[in-house]
Design an enzyme around this catalytic site. Structure first.
Site, PDB file in Angstrom:
ATOM      1  N   ARG A 231     -23.937 -76.042  15.997  1.00 46.82           N
ATOM      2  CA  ARG A 231     -24.640 -77.280  15.670  1.00 46.82           C
ATOM      3  C   ARG A 231     -24.300 -78.337  16.709  1.00 46.82           C
ATOM      4  O   ARG A 231     -23.163 -78.467  17.150  1.00 46.82           O
ATOM      5  CB  ARG A 231     -24.259 -77.781  14.279  1.00 46.82           C
ATOM      6  CG  ARG A 231     -25.022 -77.128  13.149  1.00 46.82           C
ATOM      7  CD  ARG A 231     -26.493 -77.553  13.161  1.00 46.82           C
ATOM      8  NE  ARG A 231     -27.246 -77.002  12.038  1.00 46.82           N
ATOM      9  CZ  ARG A 231     -27.965 -75.892  12.081  1.00 46.82           C
ATOM     10  NH1 ARG A 231     -28.000 -75.170  13.200  1.00 46.82           N
ATOM     11  NH2 ARG A 231     -28.650 -75.489  11.030  1.00 46.82           N
ATOM     12  N   GLU A 260     -31.488 -83.422  18.378  1.00 46.51           N
ATOM     13  CA  GLU A 260     -32.610 -82.605  18.826  1.00 46.51           C
ATOM     14  C   GLU A 260     -33.852 -82.852  17.951  1.00 46.51           C
ATOM     15  O   GLU A 260     -33.713 -83.163  16.757  1.00 46.51           O
ATOM     16  CB  GLU A 260     -32.229 -81.122  18.818  1.00 46.51           C
ATOM     17  CG  GLU A 260     -31.770 -80.578  17.480  1.00 46.51           C
ATOM     18  CD  GLU A 260     -31.282 -79.141  17.598  1.00 46.51           C
ATOM     19  OE1 GLU A 260     -31.882 -78.285  16.913  1.00 46.51           O
ATOM     20  OE2 GLU A 260     -30.336 -78.867  18.356  1.00 46.51           O
ATOM     21  N   HIS A 278     -32.832 -74.872  21.466  1.00 47.33           N
ATOM     22  CA  HIS A 278     -32.462 -74.300  20.167  1.00 47.33           C
ATOM     23  C   HIS A 278     -33.238 -73.009  19.903  1.00 47.33           C
ATOM     24  O   HIS A 278     -33.990 -72.901  18.927  1.00 47.33           O
ATOM     25  CB  HIS A 278     -32.698 -75.307  19.037  1.00 47.33           C
ATOM     26  CG  HIS A 278     -31.895 -74.986  17.798  1.00 47.33           C
ATOM     27  ND1 HIS A 278     -31.523 -75.935  16.882  1.00 47.33           N
ATOM     28  CD2 HIS A 278     -31.386 -73.804  17.323  1.00 47.33           C
ATOM     29  CE1 HIS A 278     -30.842 -75.375  15.901  1.00 47.33           C
ATOM     30  NE2 HIS A 278     -30.745 -74.074  16.151  1.00 47.33           N
TER      31      HIS A 278
END
Length: 323
Positions: A231, A260, A278
């Site tokens: 994370r 993000e 991601h």
């Protein structure tokens, strides 16, 4: 069997949408202009929530008096207030296991890209610069040691891959893992001083917020490499940018970010930062499996069966009768 009403606060993959439509009356609140008015109208009917990244906090939970289950898309579920849900007797589920190997593959790819600079080397070739001179020599994995921060399912899958590369592995966790023989550190700084490559697989939340910051970077030293596949909130981005810009560590590879999809321009300007959007679990195969786990958890609930993957905060002890 009647179809329960299900709330979908944000977009889900098409196969998940299709499967849920076959079993539930789905309310896609994100498609409506006036979210609050729509939610107030349907709230008493909602028994389940299917969430993908959207926040399901105390306010939304309180707004749904008949809520019994929140099915989250992803292994990380820091977008859901699971502790609050537990206090209300609401089950929260996630999608572990089905994405473990994919994320571990991505972690190794990101590590190789960061240490060996493969992405930069490809851009060098495409720019026609190989005609002028060979790409500069890079760092290597051959003389490195890796410390994994968070040795859960994904961390162990990464460790197996690192071992196959012939690289020593250590790990930092809240407690030792009985099924592995890697050196264990209860002190993150001590491990950072003893390795030169750190791979974070930690979930988000208050206990891990900016855990990896200036002190850790300084402990790694100028050969240090930081990989974050967990994370974005776990790494102090401001401190990381400073460490990279000042060459206090060698490089960083990030698949996740604090805010993000917004990525700091300062990070994007650094030539010793490898940045991915991601994509840790972002293959068709794995996202389909994750979506199926969401559906399977919800169908199990609807049929009065135990959910497949309840999170630790909301262990399953049996369903109460639904009115």
């Amino acid at each position: 069997m009647s179809r329960p009403h299900l709330l979908m606060p944000g977009r889900m993959p098409k196969d998940v949408n299709d499967a849920l439509d076959a079993h539930f009356i789905v309310h896609r609140i994100y498609e409506l202009v006036d979210h609050e008015a729509a939610l107030a109208e349907i709230a008493p009917q909602i028994r389940a929530v299917a969430a993908s990244g959207t926040v399901v906090g105390a306010e939304l939970i309180d707004a749904l008096p008949g809520l019994e289950i929140i099915a989250s898309f992803g292994v990380g579920y820091d977008n859901v207030d699971a502790r609050y849900a537990a206090g209300k007797g609401i089950i929260v589920t996630n999608t572990p296991d089905v994405l473990t190997e994919e994320v571990a593959d991505t972690a190794l790819g990101l590590l190789l890209m960061t240490v060996r600079e493969f992405g930069a080397a490809e851009r060098y070739l495409r720019a026609g610069r190989w005609l002028e001179s060979a790409y500069p020599l890079t760092a290597t994995l051959r003389d490195r040691s890796v410390g994994i921060v968070g040795l859960g399912r994904i961390g162990k899958a990464i460790a197996r891959r690192i071992e196959a590369f012939g690289i020593p592995v250590a790990y930092h966790n809240r407690r030792p893992q009985e099924d592995v023989g890697y050196p264990y550190y209860d002190d993150l700084l001590a491990m950072a001083r003893d390795v030169d490559t750190l791979i974070s697989v930690l979930p988000g939340g208050a206990t891990t917020d900016r855990l990896i910051g200036r002190a850790v970077f300084d402990a790694l030293g100028p050969r240090g490499v930081v990989i974050n596949i967990g994370r974005g909130s776990v790494v102090d981005e401001e401190a990381l940018i400073e460490a990279l810009a000042e060459r206090r560590i060698h490089a960083a590879g990030l698949d996740v970010f604090e805010k993000e999809p917004h990525v700091r321009p300062e990070l994007m300007a650094l030539d010793n930062a490898v940045l991915l959007p991601h994509v840790g679990s972002a293959s068709l195969h794995t996202r389909h499996a994750m979506g199926q786990r969401v559906v399977d958890n919800l169908i199990a609930w609807n049929e009065g069966q135990p959910p497949i993957s309840p999170v630790p905060e909301t262990p399953f002890h049996g369903w109460t009768a639904r009115g």
